[in-house]
Design a protein around this motif. Structure first.
Motif, short mmCIF file in Angstrom:
data_model
loop_
_atom_site.label_atom_id
_atom_site.label_comp_id
_atom_site.label_asym_id
_atom_site.label_seq_id
_atom_site.Cartn_x
_atom_site.Cartn_y
_atom_site.Cartn_z
N GLY A 128 0.81 -1.21 0.00
CA GLY A 128 0.00 0.00 0.00
C GLY A 128 0.85 1.26 0.00
N ARG A 129 0.18 2.38 0.21
CA ARG A 129 0.86 3.66 0.24
C ARG A 129 0.40 4.44 1.47
N CYS A 130 1.36 5.01 2.17
CA CYS A 130 1.03 5.86 3.32
C CYS A 130 0.79 7.28 2.84
N ILE A 131 -0.36 7.84 3.22
CA ILE A 131 -0.74 9.17 2.75
C ILE A 131 -0.48 10.26 3.78
N GLY A 132 -0.21 9.86 5.03
CA GLY A 132 0.04 10.89 6.04
C GLY A 132 0.04 10.31 7.44
N SER A 133 0.13 11.20 8.42
CA SER A 133 0.00 10.82 9.83
C SER A 133 -0.82 11.88 10.54
N VAL A 134 -1.59 11.43 11.52
CA VAL A 134 -2.47 12.33 12.26
C VAL A 134 -2.16 12.21 13.75
N LEU A 135 -2.43 13.27 14.46
CA LEU A 135 -2.35 13.25 15.92
C LEU A 135 -3.38 14.22 16.47
N TYR A 136 -3.66 14.07 17.76
CA TYR A 136 -4.65 14.90 18.43
C TYR A 136 -3.95 15.59 19.60
N LYS A 141 -2.08 24.24 19.44
CA LYS A 141 -1.89 24.09 17.99
C LYS A 141 -0.46 24.36 17.52
N THR A 142 0.31 25.10 18.30
CA THR A 142 1.57 25.63 17.79
C THR A 142 2.69 24.60 17.75
N TYR A 143 2.84 23.83 18.83
CA TYR A 143 4.02 22.97 18.95
C TYR A 143 4.13 22.00 17.79
N TYR A 144 3.07 21.23 17.55
CA TYR A 144 3.14 20.23 16.48
C TYR A 144 3.07 20.87 15.10
N ALA A 145 2.42 22.03 14.99
CA ALA A 145 2.41 22.74 13.71
C ALA A 145 3.83 23.11 13.30
N LEU A 147 6.36 21.47 13.79
CA LEU A 147 7.06 20.25 13.39
C LEU A 147 6.47 19.62 12.13
N GLY A 148 5.41 20.26 11.58
CA GLY A 148 4.86 19.79 10.30
C GLY A 148 3.44 19.28 10.35
N TRP A 149 2.87 19.11 11.55
CA TRP A 149 1.50 18.61 11.67
C TRP A 149 0.54 19.79 11.72
N HIS A 150 -0.16 20.01 10.62
CA HIS A 150 -1.01 21.19 10.49
C HIS A 150 -2.31 21.00 11.26
N LYS A 332 -22.36 24.28 22.16
CA LYS A 332 -21.34 24.20 21.12
C LYS A 332 -20.00 24.63 21.70
N VAL A 333 -18.98 23.82 21.46
CA VAL A 333 -17.66 24.08 22.03
C VAL A 333 -16.62 24.03 20.92
N THR A 334 -15.72 25.00 20.91
CA THR A 334 -14.56 24.99 20.03
C THR A 334 -13.33 24.73 20.88
N ARG A 335 -12.63 23.66 20.59
CA ARG A 335 -11.44 23.30 21.37
C ARG A 335 -10.23 24.07 20.85
N GLU A 336 -9.49 24.66 21.75
CA GLU A 336 -8.30 25.42 21.38
C GLU A 336 -7.02 24.76 21.88
N GLU A 337 -7.13 23.89 22.90
CA GLU A 337 -5.94 23.32 23.52
C GLU A 337 -5.89 21.81 23.46
N ASP A 338 -7.02 21.14 23.52
CA ASP A 338 -7.02 19.68 23.62
C ASP A 338 -7.74 19.06 22.43
N GLY A 339 -7.29 17.86 22.08
CA GLY A 339 -7.92 17.13 20.98
C GLY A 339 -7.84 17.85 19.65
N ILE A 340 -6.72 18.56 19.40
CA ILE A 340 -6.57 19.33 18.17
C ILE A 340 -6.14 18.39 17.03
N ALA A 341 -7.03 18.17 16.08
CA ALA A 341 -6.75 17.28 14.95
C ALA A 341 -5.69 17.90 14.05
N SER A 342 -4.56 17.20 13.90
CA SER A 342 -3.42 17.74 13.17
C SER A 342 -2.91 16.70 12.18
N LEU A 343 -2.50 17.15 11.02
CA LEU A 343 -2.16 16.25 9.91
C LEU A 343 -0.83 16.61 9.28
#
Length: 367
Positions: A128-136, A141-145, A147-150, A332-343
């Motif tokens: 197969g082919r790997c298309i990416g990696s995700v983290l939460y 948002k800044t630290y992993y961004a 390092l490349g995880w948007h 309705k809640v917008t998360r700014e610190e936890d569970g930030i979906a990053s790709l």
């Protein structure tokens, strides 16, 4: 210095260190037992899960420092190109990034992530082919961004309160035996929707397969057995006839004392499915009633298990419309610190929201 996999002794050291961050309601022996157990369940077993550590690879095993560690999970993803052609690919989920406090501030976590970014595109891909990696991210948002995880702008959820009430007659309880077929039905629906509604962008979705659900349920069952001496039997709720069903699959998560009103214990909706995506006005009214019944069943389940909240991650537009149409009380809640979906994207385009649509950022995908 480089990445490697821990020995059994190093594995226990890693989880002994991370216990204070993620032990939740478990004792240390229980947490170590859970950590070993969760390597044997669907999604993790058969090398689906890998444990990594950054260390001095010139030193003997079990004598080398564990500078930083993490887990990765090999997952399935559906990707459609700009013409709507769908391909199944591999995507890695990164979890439990942990640096021993005595080694913090020296850049070891960044080094681990940088090496993973190089390693994962060819890790366990087979043909197969790997298309990416995700983290939460739970550190904003800044630290992993950097390092490349948007961080994608899809970090929203709704919250509902528990409810002591009888089960609504329109809804039926889902048991473990029901889930495999429902996940297959869901997957077929996703394939149909993703290939029939091309909007000119690349689209990506982590597949909400049965292995994801079973991993979450293995975790909840282990914790509940230790806390209560019993396991949750109800795994979700469903309403409506075949072809026009709505269902939700959920999991119970205990972060603190079940008797404490200040704990964040939550019933997470792992996945919500609306089977008929093309309902007319009359059918939409019926769907709103079905959604209300399914979510009420979740609120009842939360109350029965002394959970303090029901959370639905990133509800689809159709789900949000049903909530409003049915007058379901929610926050309705917008998360700014936890569970930030990053790709971190390895495919075409820049891997950001202007060229890529990340579909279905629901709790099932979290690891």
């Amino acid at each position: 210095m480089g990445l490697t996999h821990p020995t059994a002794g190093e594995f226990e050291t890693i989880y002994s260190l991370s216990f204070f961050a993620w032990g939740d309601t478990l004792s240390l022996p229980q947490y170590l037992e859970e950590s070993a157990f969760l390597t044997t369940v669907p999604l993790a077993r058969d090398d689906g899960m890998s444990v990594w550590m950054l260390t001095d690879k010139t030193l003997p095993q079990d004598q080398r420092p564990i500078l930083c560690s993490c887990e990765t999970f090999r997952k399935r993803a559906f990707v459609t190109d700009t013409k709507g052609q769908l391909t199944e690919m591999i995507i890695h989920g990164i979890a439990s990034v942990f640096c021993n406090p005595i080694y913090r501030g020296r850049g070891y976590a960044a080094r681990l992530m940088q090496e993973l970014a190089i390693m994962l595109p060819r890790w366990q891909v087979g043909s197969g082919r790997c298309i990416g990696s995700v983290l939460y991210s739970d550190i904003g948002k800044t630290y992993y961004a950097n390092l490349g995880w948007h961080p994608f702008p899809i970090n929203n959820h709704i919250e509902l309160d528990p409810m002591n009430a009888p089960m609504p007659p329109q809804a039926e309880k889902l048991l473990a035996k029901d889930l495999d077929q429902l996940c297959k039905d869901d997957e077929a629906l996703i394939r149909k929707v993703m290939t029939s509604k091309s909007n000119g962008n690349i689209r990506m979705m982590l597949v909400p397969d049965i292995d994801h659900m079973l991993w979450h349920h293995a975790k909840e069952e282990f914790a509940c057995e230790k806390i209560f001496g019993k396991q949750p039997q109800v795994k979700g709720a469903i309403a409506g006839p075949p072809g026009n069903r709505i269902w939700a699959i959920w999991t119970h998560r205990f972060y603190g004392d079940p008797e404490s009103a200040s704990s964040d214990n939550t019933l997470y909706i792992l996945r919500v499915v609306v089977e008929d995506q093309n309902a007319n006005a009359a059918q939409q009214e019926t769907q709103a009633e079905q959604m209300q019944a399914v979510l009420k069943a979740a609120q009842i389940e939360a109350a029965e298990w002394k959970l303090h909240c029901v959370k639905v991650w990133d509800p689809a537009p159709t789900v949000r419309e049903m909530l409003e149409r049915a007058g379901i009380q929610h926050r309705k809640v917008t998360r700014e610190e936890d569970g930030i979906a990053s790709l971190l994207w390895y495919g075409e385009g820049n891997g950001k929201e202007d060229t890529l649509e990340w579909i279905g950022n629901e709790k099932y995908a979290w690891c």
